[in-house]
Scaffold this active site. Structure first.
Site, PDB file in Angstrom:
ATOM      1  N   ASP A   1       0.852  -1.189   0.000  1.00  0.00           N
ATOM      2  CA  ASP A   1       0.000   0.000   0.000  1.00  0.00           C
ATOM      3  C   ASP A   1       0.888   1.239   0.000  1.00  0.00           C
ATOM      4  O   ASP A   1       2.021   1.198   0.515  1.00  0.00           O
ATOM      5  CB  ASP A   1      -0.932   0.015   1.210  1.00  0.00           C
ATOM      6  CG  ASP A   1      -1.953   1.144   1.113  1.00  0.00           C
ATOM      7  OD1 ASP A   1      -2.871   1.038   0.288  1.00  0.00           O
ATOM      8  OD2 ASP A   1      -1.810   2.141   1.853  1.00  0.00           O
TER       9      ASP A   1
ATOM     10  N   HIS B   1      -5.548   6.893   7.210  1.00  0.00           N
ATOM     11  CA  HIS B   1      -4.894   5.976   6.275  1.00  0.00           C
ATOM     12  C   HIS B   1      -3.396   5.943   6.596  1.00  0.00           C
ATOM     13  O   HIS B   1      -2.781   6.963   6.897  1.00  0.00           O
ATOM     14  CB  HIS B   1      -5.097   6.448   4.827  1.00  0.00           C
ATOM     15  CG  HIS B   1      -6.475   6.241   4.331  1.00  0.00           C
ATOM     16  ND1 HIS B   1      -6.817   5.237   3.449  1.00  0.00           N
ATOM     17  CD2 HIS B   1      -7.629   6.911   4.595  1.00  0.00           C
ATOM     18  CE1 HIS B   1      -8.108   5.300   3.188  1.00  0.00           C
ATOM     19  NE2 HIS B   1      -8.620   6.310   3.876  1.00  0.00           N
TER      20      HIS B   1
ATOM     21  N   ASP C   1      -2.716  -0.164   6.403  1.00  0.00           N
ATOM     22  CA  ASP C   1      -3.613  -0.584   5.319  1.00  0.00           C
ATOM     23  C   ASP C   1      -3.130  -1.878   4.667  1.00  0.00           C
ATOM     24  O   ASP C   1      -3.940  -2.706   4.243  1.00  0.00           O
ATOM     25  CB  ASP C   1      -3.734   0.521   4.271  1.00  0.00           C
ATOM     26  CG  ASP C   1      -4.611   1.677   4.757  1.00  0.00           C
ATOM     27  OD1 ASP C   1      -5.097   1.596   5.904  1.00  0.00           O
ATOM     28  OD2 ASP C   1      -4.816   2.638   4.006  1.00  0.00           O
TER      29      ASP C   1
ATOM     30  N   GLU D   1       0.942   5.772   0.288  1.00  0.00           N
ATOM     31  CA  GLU D   1       0.301   7.070   0.511  1.00  0.00           C
ATOM     32  C   GLU D   1       1.036   8.080  -0.355  1.00  0.00           C
ATOM     33  O   GLU D   1       2.258   7.953  -0.574  1.00  0.00           O
ATOM     34  CB  GLU D   1       0.349   7.478   1.983  1.00  0.00           C
ATOM     35  CG  GLU D   1      -0.363   6.528   2.935  1.00  0.00           C
ATOM     36  CD  GLU D   1      -1.850   6.366   2.650  1.00  0.00           C
ATOM     37  OE1 GLU D   1      -2.442   7.272   2.034  1.00  0.00           O
ATOM     38  OE2 GLU D   1      -2.419   5.334   3.046  1.00  0.00           O
TER      39      GLU D   1
END
Length: 235
Positions: A8, A151, A156, A10
């Protein structure tokens, strides 16, 4: 099954082609659909400011990544961790676009599309027409979201690893009958899926009641008794 990596990211926004950059990446190693305990996590200096809208989503500020390595300074560690494993991501095109843009930007070979497994597509195939965000899937599979106030790439990735397990069959995998694991007996299969069978209650019919029941069968039903047909009239 082969080793796989749940990943994952960001970012500062939605599209690296318009100037957005990667700011965090988290990976979980799984083997046979179960986490091995090995993880990779890094914040990345995006060499630009992070918009307020993005900060509201993940809480990562300019100060938090100011001292972080640039992608080119940490990509070797990331690639070593991923190695030749398939990469699992939710809405994989998003993460793939950012990872590959960053790799290309520092002269590294991109991770080919064929290596990526998209859990969003898996979920849409299983739950067509339903909400299939990571949050929605966690709630559907009763995966706790207690630690996810914002998040975060590693948080995640952990949640997604649990979702991926469920999408691939979840706890039903205990019924794997492959030769490597050895066949399960009927009792073991029953215990694996439903728990051990409870001990049956002892009979509560007294001897007098049993004799009265037998007398009733003989007097009223005779050969029409269901039990008599199986030789159980006296049971």
């Amino acid at each position: 099954m082969a080793r796989e990596i749940v990943l994952d990211t960001e970012t500062t926004g939605f599209d690296p082609k318009t100037g957005d950059r990667l700011i965090e990446v988290g990976c979980i190693e799984i083997d046979d659909l179960l986490p091995t305990g090995r993880t990779f996590h890094a914040f990345v200096n995006p060499e630009r400011s992070i918009p307020a809208d993005a900060i509201r989503v993940h809480g990562i500020t300019d100060d938090k990544v100011a001292g972080a390595p640039k992608f080119g300074e940490m990509c070797e560690q990331l690639l070593e961790f991923i190695a030749d494993a398939p990469v699992i991501a939710h809405n994989a095109a998003f993460d793939r676009n950012f990872i590959n843009w960053e790799l290309a930007n520092c002269g590294r070979v991109e991770l080919h599309e064929s290596r990526w497994i998209d859990t969003l597509q898996l979920a849409q195939g299983r739950f067509p027409g339903m909400a299939n965000s990571l949050d929605a899937l966690c709630k559907r599979f009763k995966i706790s979201l207690v630690e996810r106030t914002l998040h975060g790439a590693l948080i995640d990735a952990r949640l997604l690893a649990s979702v991926y397990l469920e999408l691939k069959g979840g706890k039903e995998r205990v019924l794997d009958l492959s030769a490597a694991r050895g066949p399960l007996t009927a009792a073991a299969a029953e215990a694996a899926t439903h728990g051990a069978r409870p001990r049956p209650l002892s009979p509560r019919v007294t001897e007098t009641e049993a004799e009265a029941h037998l007398a009733f069968l003989n007097a009223k039903l005779k050969d029409r008794s269901l039990w008599a047909a199986y030789g159980l009239a006296g049971v």
